[in-house]
Structures are given as C-alpha cells and as structure tokens.
Design a protein around this motif. Structure first.
Motif, PDB file in Angstrom:
ATOM      1  N   LEU A   1       0.631  -1.108  -0.005  1.00 16.84           N
ATOM      2  CA  LEU A   1       0.072   0.062  -0.028  1.00 16.84           C
ATOM      3  C   LEU A   1       0.958   1.263  -0.063  1.00 16.84           C
ATOM      4  CD1 LEU A   1      -2.951  -0.919   2.541  1.00 16.84           C
ATOM      5  CD2 LEU A   1      -2.991  -0.901   0.140  1.00 16.84           C
ATOM      6  N   ARG A   2       1.937   1.449   0.763  1.00 26.42           N
ATOM      7  CA  ARG A   2       2.616   2.526   0.977  1.00 26.42           C
ATOM      8  C   ARG A   2       3.426   2.829  -0.405  1.00 26.42           C
ATOM      9  NH1 ARG A   2       3.479   4.581   6.272  1.00 26.42           N
ATOM     10  NH2 ARG A   2       2.207   3.341   7.883  1.00 26.42           N
ATOM     11  N   ALA A   3       3.940   1.660  -0.933  1.00 24.67           N
ATOM     12  CA  ALA A   3       4.729   1.976  -1.917  1.00 24.67           C
ATOM     13  C   ALA A   3       3.963   2.411  -3.257  1.00 24.67           C
ATOM     14  CB  ALA A   3       5.595   0.806  -2.462  1.00 24.67           C
ATOM     15  N   ASN A   4       2.770   1.992  -3.403  1.00 27.83           N
ATOM     16  CA  ASN A   4       1.678   2.505  -4.304  1.00 27.83           C
ATOM     17  C   ASN A   4       1.226   3.944  -4.144  1.00 27.83           C
ATOM     18  OD1 ASN A   4       0.581   0.279  -6.623  1.00 27.83           O
ATOM     19  ND2 ASN A   4       1.242  -0.664  -4.770  1.00 27.83           N
ATOM     20  N   ILE A   5       0.854   4.130  -2.888  1.00 27.45           N
ATOM     21  CA  ILE A   5       0.720   5.365  -2.583  1.00 27.45           C
ATOM     22  C   ILE A   5       1.623   6.521  -2.698  1.00 27.45           C
ATOM     23  CG2 ILE A   5      -0.216   7.081  -0.313  1.00 27.45           C
ATOM     24  CD1 ILE A   5      -1.800   4.398   0.575  1.00 27.45           C
ATOM     25  N   TYR A   6       3.195   6.061  -2.376  1.00 27.01           N
ATOM     26  CA  TYR A   6       4.002   7.166  -2.696  1.00 27.01           C
ATOM     27  C   TYR A   6       4.110   7.310  -4.134  1.00 27.01           C
ATOM     28  CZ  TYR A   6       6.529   7.093   2.005  1.00 27.01           C
ATOM     29  OH  TYR A   6       6.866   7.043   3.305  1.00 27.01           O
ATOM     30  N   ALA A   7       3.934   6.349  -4.971  1.00 28.37           N
ATOM     31  CA  ALA A   7       4.141   6.529  -6.412  1.00 28.37           C
ATOM     32  C   ALA A   7       2.872   7.525  -6.928  1.00 28.37           C
ATOM     33  CB  ALA A   7       3.775   5.054  -6.983  1.00 28.37           C
ATOM     34  N   ILE A   8       1.630   7.186  -6.071  1.00 31.51           N
ATOM     35  CA  ILE A   8       0.451   8.212  -6.687  1.00 31.51           C
ATOM     36  C   ILE A   8       0.727   9.579  -6.259  1.00 31.51           C
ATOM     37  CG2 ILE A   8      -1.921   8.818  -5.812  1.00 31.51           C
ATOM     38  CD1 ILE A   8      -2.202   5.523  -5.831  1.00 31.51           C
ATOM     39  N   ILE A   9       1.168  10.015  -4.838  1.00 31.63           N
ATOM     40  CA  ILE A   9       1.436  11.161  -4.325  1.00 31.63           C
ATOM     41  C   ILE A   9       2.639  11.834  -5.378  1.00 31.63           C
ATOM     42  CG2 ILE A   9       2.661  12.264  -2.666  1.00 31.63           C
ATOM     43  CD1 ILE A   9       1.588  10.299  -0.740  1.00 31.63           C
TER      44      ILE A   9
END
Length: 641
Positions: free
Chosen positions: A211-219
C-alpha cells in the motif's frame, strides 16, 4: 462468511458543515434494502457490516473475477438533491467510508433532483492501456524512453514552467476526463485526492508495504504534474486529469478505505525523488498483469511486500537505485505549519494554544467535540478529550495526540469554517437583494455588480465543487470568467462566460437555495459563526469576537463602541483577564453594526467602500488610518449601514 463494513459521512462546504438527519438506504445486489440509516450531529451513520468475498481473492493476481461484492447507497435530506451511488466495492475486514456531498436545492425548486455516481472496479482490475506520459502526442516517444526525462523536457520547453520548490497543493484541481475534453473540474484537498486515487487504483487489502509503495507512487506522480506545471503550462485550468491513459484513476464521490486513509494521513507530504535532485520523480505505474510498463507494477508490489521488502526497497525495484523518500512542509492555504513534534498531555506553548483555538472554533460546527477548559497553551485532559473526539469524527487514529495528520486536518477544518464566517460577513455588508442586477457583465467589466457576482460565485463554490472561487476584486478578469463558465456548465446554461439575465437569475436561485436549505446558514452563516448581530436586551445584539494577541477588554470596548462592564456582563467575566483564542460576545448597537474584514490581494480602500456601501473616509476614521495603504492579512473594521 466474509464481512466488510460501510460508514456514511454527509458533510458540505469542504466538511465545514455536517449534515444531520440525512436518510440513507443501503441496497443489496437484488435491489433489497439492507439498512435504513440516519446521520447524527456530526453527519455520520453507524458502521454497518456487509457480506462480501474472502480477502484472499483480492490478494491473488491470478483470480480473474472481481474480489468483492458491490452495494448501492441512496441518500436524501429535505432541501437537498438526492444522491445515488452504485457499485460500491466492499472488501473483507475493510471499512469503506462513503462521503455524501449533497447539493442544496435551488430556490423555488419543487422536487429534489438526483445525482448518480458509479464507482466501479479499481484500475488494477482494468485491461485498458496506460501510457501516463502527458497530453501532447509529440513528446510521447521521449517520455516512453525515459519517464522523468521525457516529462521534464516537455515542461522545460515551455519557457521554464517548473516551480522552484515542491508544493503540496490545497486544493488540487482535477479534470474529470481526458485532456482537452469538455468535462468538469473539481477541487479537493490533496490528502483526499490521494485517498480517492489510491482507492480507485488498487485493492485496500494488500500488505502495508505494498500500500505504501503504491501510495508514494500516486503522491509523487501528482506532485510531478504540479511541479512541472504539466497542464497549466499548456493553457489548461487544472492540475491533473482522472484519465488513466494520461494520469491516475479518480472517481469523484467514491468511498475511500480506512487502511488506505491511515497511510495517506501519515505520508501525504512525502514523495520520491532521485538523490541530489528536488523534482518529484515521474513515478509511472501499471497493474503489471494485463498491462505492463517500464514503471512500477502494482501487482508486483504485493509479491515484493510478501517477501519482506520495505516500501523504499519496492520502489527501487522499479525506479532507479538512488531514489529516496523526502518530505515537503510547503503546503498551500494552511493557516499554521506543523511544529515537527507531536503535541500530547503535558505539552505547552503557542502550538498548543493554536490547536485549542482551532478546536474551540470547529466545535461550534461540530458540537460533539467537548469544550476545552484547560488553561490556554496547556495540553491537559480536556484538550486530549477534544482532540480524541475530533480524530474519531474525521477518521484519524483516536489517540488524543496531535501528530502531523491530526494537525493538518484540524488546520484544514479551521480554515474551512473560518472561510464560511468571512463570506457571511461580506454578505451582510453587500446586502444581497431579492432582484438581480440588470447589468450584462463580461470579461473587462468592473464595479459593484462585478463584486456582487464574485461574492455569489464564492459562496456557491463552497457547495458546488465544480465551480471555482474567483478573487473578489471588482474586476471581471479571466478567473471570474472561468468561474462563470463553470457555473453555467453546472446549471446547463449557455457556456459563453457572459452574465446576462438567465445567468443572474440562476445565480440568485442557487444562492438563495443555499441560504434556505443549508442547516443554520441564515444568509450564508454556517452554524454558530455569529456573522450578524444576535438579539439581546435594550435594543442591542451581540456579535462574536475571537481574542487576538495584544487585545484587552478596553481596546475591544473602544473598537465596538461599548463598555468593559457590558462585555464582562455579556460573558459572565469576573475579571479583566482574557486569553488569545477566547470567543467573546460583544454587545453592539443594531443601528450601527461593524464587521471585521481581512485584507486580501487586490483590495483597496475604494473597492471596500464600494463593496460595503460606505466611504473611504469612514473606514479610515474607524481604523485610525493616516494613509490609503493596506497590507494583506490586515484586519479592518468596516461600518455597515
């Protein structure tokens, strides 16, 4: 049997006004009503369980079906249009938080309309191609060869349209369609945008590191669009689109999931960059199964997380080895920056006093928040209780500690409620009548009618997210035209940017619908803001005043043409001691009220005198001004006739 959960939250005006008494029906796959719910004083329903599929299906990239069950929500409240949200995914063990952005009915509207939102499957389950490079075909080859270089070259070709620093936009403007389409724009806070995009892209059941890796990419993807002014530099009036062919998925009005929301609250101002560079890296991504790309594989992050890799290690598996995660504290339109250290019981000082002031103001709109009785600047038990209740209302970890996420959420809510109070004061001064002006306004127009137009659009923008707020400067410039066109689009009028009889009529009908139907608005006043003098004894009313640094009872009494004893009596004070942030009731004569006004860019004494039907000399005399110069942020007293 697998169970997931659903909570409904009904609020308006950027969450500043909770909507109590909204009737909500949760509907199953066969059209059966499973729950009939009603929102409480904070605009929230109880959390209800719903049957769904085993969470293991959403963690298996080889499962070909949809790994959840879907439900519908139908919501309505007297004085508001109805909202029908369909295909809401429910996952085992996850709570979906469904916002209800209800729109006030217009004046003389006989029956409520209905808006339908289709949520649908997340992008990770789609099979459409994703290029995520930009809006102009001419630069696509460069971007495919090197994501970051391609997008930066495209921006630098536009005469240096790259910002000097990484800024968290607040709000971010999202175009609800492909670049260049006639779709509407919406404005949302950046954390809410990221929560929505993540909930629209991936499954919330994935491991935390995934989740965190994907959210970092989205941000980071969104901040790259902001930093390079990717769309703004090409003449568009938005920051990013919701087209997955160009950007990342976003479904306005959809639910977000608590597992995603908690991560976003913690890291929303952190992003990925290459060492030695300031720019957010171009973090392109795709699902990695039906669609592959040179960037991050969404499903691949699950495999790597299950192998024990940390988020930064997952990111370095897809992007260069020297990428790092950094933080920016430059956040637009936030009244106070996070001090860097969490506040808790035992903390003291100005930062604590700031949070106490903000919460005491917010609780007038959210009465479920308990009153803070601690000494100003001292974080005691009553401050902790207020913080804990606030966190519960807004979906934060309810630990009574003011960390980064709680600080910025409190700041955002305070700014929203303060903005409504300011709009109400302006409306009192303008004295919006029942008959629209007869003038036809277009770009280049100036004067009092333009000020009235800008005020109406400002109020409407609080309740209609597709309508941007123009500056109130009395000049019909490009920003005002943009707001007029957006309003005309929302109301299905001719989108010519000209304010003639039909547009004036609709502006007044929408504005008066807000006044009539938003709880406690009273001419634009949100609950408890005290925008107009209230009733009181001896022909006097009261207005509310928030004590500022340097104030004394004597100074306040002089400012409002009253006495120290009258103020003490109105507030039950036994001494002359007052505290910064304290809310006082000030007795004022109903025959000569004043309003407070905070100077904004473009304001002049002449414009203010025209806006409030007074004179430059009257404003100068009331405020003890020797010259005509004003400073942004300066607080003026304006006589209202």
């Amino acid at each position: 049997m697998a169970i997931g959960y659903l909570t409904i939250r009904a609020r308006t005006a950027q969450d500043a006004v909770p909507l109590e008494g909204v009737e909500v029906k949760v509907i199953g796959g066969q059209g059966e009503i499973l729950y009939s719910l009603t929102t409480d004083e904070s605009g929230e329903t109880q959390n209800v369980p719903l049957e769904t599929l085993d969470r293991g299906f959403s963690q298996n990239q080889y499962y070909s079906g949809l790994p959840y069950k879907s439900y519908d929500v139908l919501a309505g409240k007297e004085g508001f249009d109805m909202l029908h949200i369909t295909h809401i995914p429910i996952y085992e063990g996850e709570t979906a938080v469904q916002p209800l952005a209800l729109v006030p009915m217009e004046e003389r509207q006989r029956r409520p309309g209905q808006t339908r939102i289709f949520v649908g499957k997340p992008a990770v389950a789609m099979q459409e191609d994703r290029e995520q490079v930009g809006g102009e075909a001419g630069i696509r080859a460069d971007a495919r060869a090197d994501g970051e270089a391609g997008i930066r070259a495209g921006a630098e070709d536009d005469q240096g349209r790259i910002l000097r620093q990484v800024v968290i936009p607040n709000p971010i403007t999202v175009h609800l369609g492909a670049p260049g389409s006639s779709a509407a724009n919406v404005q949302v806070s950046f954390p809410e945008y990221v929560k929505n995009a993540a909930s629209s892209e991936i499954y919330p059941t994935w491991p935390d590191a995934s989740l965190r890796a994907n959210i970092y990419a989205i941000i980071t993807f969104a901040l790259n669009r902001i930093y390079t002014e990717w769309y703004r530099s090409r003449g568009y009036d938005y920051d990013i689109t919701n087209s997955t062919a160009y950007d990342q998925n976003f479904v306005y009005g959809r639910p977000v999931y608590e597992s995603i929301s908690r991560v976003v609250d913690e890291i929303f101002n952190e992003y990925v960059r290459r060492q030695g560079q300031n720019a957010p890296y171009f973090t392109s991504f795709c699902n990695g199964t039906t669609v592959t790309c040179r960037g991050l594989s969404q499903w691949g992050t699950v495999t790597l997380a299950e192998r024990g890799l940390a988020p930064i290690e997952i990111l370095r598996s897809y992007y260069p080895d020297d990428v790092e995660i950094v933080e920016t504290n430059v956040i637009a339109n936030v009244p106070a920056s996070y001090p860097g250290t969490a506040l808790r019981v035992g903390s003291s000082g100005l930062d604590v006093e700031t949070i106490q002031t903000y919460l005491n103001r917010i609780r007038r709109n959210y009465p479920a928040i308990p009153e803070i009785t601690d000494e100003a600047g001292i974080f005691g038990d009553s401050t902790k209780r207020a913080v804990t209740r606030f966190q519960g209302i807004f979906g934060l970890t309810a630990d009574g500690i003011v960390g980064k996420s709680t600080w910025y959420t409190i700041s955002r809510l305070y700014a929203a409620v303060a903005r409504l109070a300011e709009l109400d004061s302006e409306g009192t001064g303008l004295g919006i009548g029942s008959v629209p002006p007869g003038a036809v306004l277009r770009q280049g127009s100036r004067g009092q009618d333009v000020i009235t137009l800008q005020y109406l659009l400002d109020v409407i923008s609080e309740y209609y997210p597709t309508v941007p707020a123009p500056a109130q400067d009395g000049i019909f410039g490009p920003g005002t035209r943009q707001a007029v066109v957006a309003f005309q689009r929302a109301m299905q009028l001719s989108q010519d940017g000209i304010v003639g009889a039909a547009t004036w009529k609709k502006l007044y009908e929408v504005y008066r619908g807000i006044v009539q139907n938003v709880p406690g608005s009273g001419g634009g006043t949100p609950p408890g803001t005290g925008g107009q003098p209230g009733s009181g004894p001896s022909g006097e009313g009261t207005r509310e005043y928030v004590v500022r640094s340097g104030d004394s009872l004597w100074l306040i009494a002089q400012r409002y043409n009253t006495t120290v004893d009258a103020i003490k009596k109105a507030n039950g004070l036994t001494s002359n001691l007052i505290q910064v942030g304290q809310v006082l009731k000030i007795p004022v004569s109903q025959s000569s009220p004043y309003i407070e006004y905070t100077v904004r860019p473009g304001d002049t004494l002449w414009l203010l005198s025209r806006r409030y039907d007074t004179t430059v000399d009257a404003i100068k005399q009331l405020n003890g001004l020797a010259g005509d110069n004003l400073s942004i942020g300066q607080v003026l007293l304006i006589p209202v006739r």
